[in-house]
Scaffold this motif. Sequence first.
Motif, mmCIF file in Angstrom:
data_model
loop_
_atom_site.group_PDB
_atom_site.id
_atom_site.type_symbol
_atom_site.label_atom_id
_atom_site.label_comp_id
_atom_site.label_asym_id
_atom_site.label_seq_id
_atom_site.Cartn_x
_atom_site.Cartn_y
_atom_site.Cartn_z
ATOM 1 N N ALA A 2 0.704 -1.467 0.653
ATOM 2 C CA ALA A 2 -0.175 0.480 -0.066
ATOM 3 C C ALA A 2 0.823 1.074 0.136
ATOM 4 N N ASN A 86 -2.880 -4.825 0.013
ATOM 5 C CA ASN A 86 -3.499 -4.307 -0.573
ATOM 6 C C ASN A 86 -4.103 -2.831 -0.011
ATOM 7 N N GLN A 87 -4.392 -2.333 -1.174
ATOM 8 C CA GLN A 87 -3.927 -0.946 -0.483
ATOM 9 C C GLN A 87 -5.665 -0.043 0.125
ATOM 10 N N SER A 88 -6.867 -0.989 -0.553
ATOM 11 C CA SER A 88 -8.272 -0.850 -0.481
ATOM 12 C C SER A 88 -8.201 -1.399 0.780
ATOM 13 N N ASN A 136 -2.886 -9.731 5.889
ATOM 14 C CA ASN A 136 -2.068 -9.554 4.242
ATOM 15 C C ASN A 136 -2.665 -11.191 3.959
ATOM 16 N N GLN A 140 -8.576 -11.002 0.561
ATOM 17 C CA GLN A 140 -8.657 -9.132 1.274
ATOM 18 C C GLN A 140 -10.140 -8.623 0.183
ATOM 19 N N GLU A 141 -10.848 -9.290 -0.435
ATOM 20 C CA GLU A 141 -11.839 -8.405 -0.832
ATOM 21 C C GLU A 141 -12.963 -8.195 0.330
ATOM 22 N N HIS A 144 -12.674 -6.630 2.879
ATOM 23 C CA HIS A 144 -12.758 -5.040 3.374
ATOM 24 C C HIS A 144 -13.840 -5.373 3.540
ATOM 25 N N PHE A 175 -13.401 -1.677 -1.972
ATOM 26 C CA PHE A 175 -12.744 -2.466 -2.929
ATOM 27 C C PHE A 175 -12.080 -2.264 -4.441
ATOM 28 N N LYS A 177 -9.564 -4.372 -6.482
ATOM 29 C CA LYS A 177 -8.739 -5.757 -6.336
ATOM 30 C C LYS A 177 -6.587 -5.686 -6.646
ATOM 31 N N LYS A 178 -7.126 -4.461 -8.012
ATOM 32 C CA LYS A 178 -5.226 -4.079 -7.857
ATOM 33 C C LYS A 178 -4.556 -3.991 -6.299
ATOM 34 N N VAL A 179 -3.244 -4.192 -6.503
ATOM 35 C CA VAL A 179 -2.559 -3.384 -4.854
ATOM 36 C C VAL A 179 -2.048 -2.477 -5.245
#
Length: 179
Positions: A2, A86-88, A136, A140-141, A144, A175, A177-179
Motif C-alpha cells: 500500500a 492491499n491498498q483498499s 495480509n 482481501q476482498e 474489506h 474495494f 482488486k489491484k494492489v
Amino acid sequence: MASFNEFLKILQNVEGGYQNHYKDSGNYNSLNQLVGTNWGISAKTYERWIKRVPSEVDMRAMPKATAVQIYRLWYWNVMKGDAFVNQSVADIIIDHGVNAGIGTATKEVQRILNTKFGFSLSVDGTIGNHTINAINKVNQEQLHELYLMERINHYRSIGGVFFDGWLTRLKSFVFKKKV
C-alpha cells in the motif's frame, strides 16, 4: 504494498478544511474550548503536534502540509500502512483510525480476524507483526467487506447528527482488486 500517497488522495476527499460543530468532540481542545478541526485534524491531535493548547485562530491557520505530516507519522506509520499488501484494505482500516481512533480501528480488525478467519490475535488495539501478517494472509476482498460492515455497525452504535456523513464517507472506500 500500500501507498501513503494513494491513501492521501482518498483522505483529502473526505476530510475538508476548517469546521467547528459544537457536537463534534474533536473540535474541543484540552481546556474544553470549542476551537474546531482543520483538514480532519482534531484540536487535541493538533495540540499534541504544536505542544500547546490551540486556539481557534491556530486551528484555522493550520497548513494543509502539517495535516499531511500528521496523517503520515501518527496514523499511516503507526498503523504500518506500508506493510499492507492491499491498498483498499489499508485505506479503509487506516481511515477508521483517523476517524475513530487507532485503538478502535485496530481492535475491530483484530476481532474480525479472530471471529471470521480463525486467528487467535490479542485484541489489544495495536497493529503489530502478528496482526499485519493475519491481515495480509486472508482474502482481501472478504476482509474489506467485513470491515466495511463493522464500520457501519460502529457508526450505528454511536448514532447522532454525524451518522449520515459517516456513511457518505464510507462510499469513498470501495474495494479495488489491484494492489
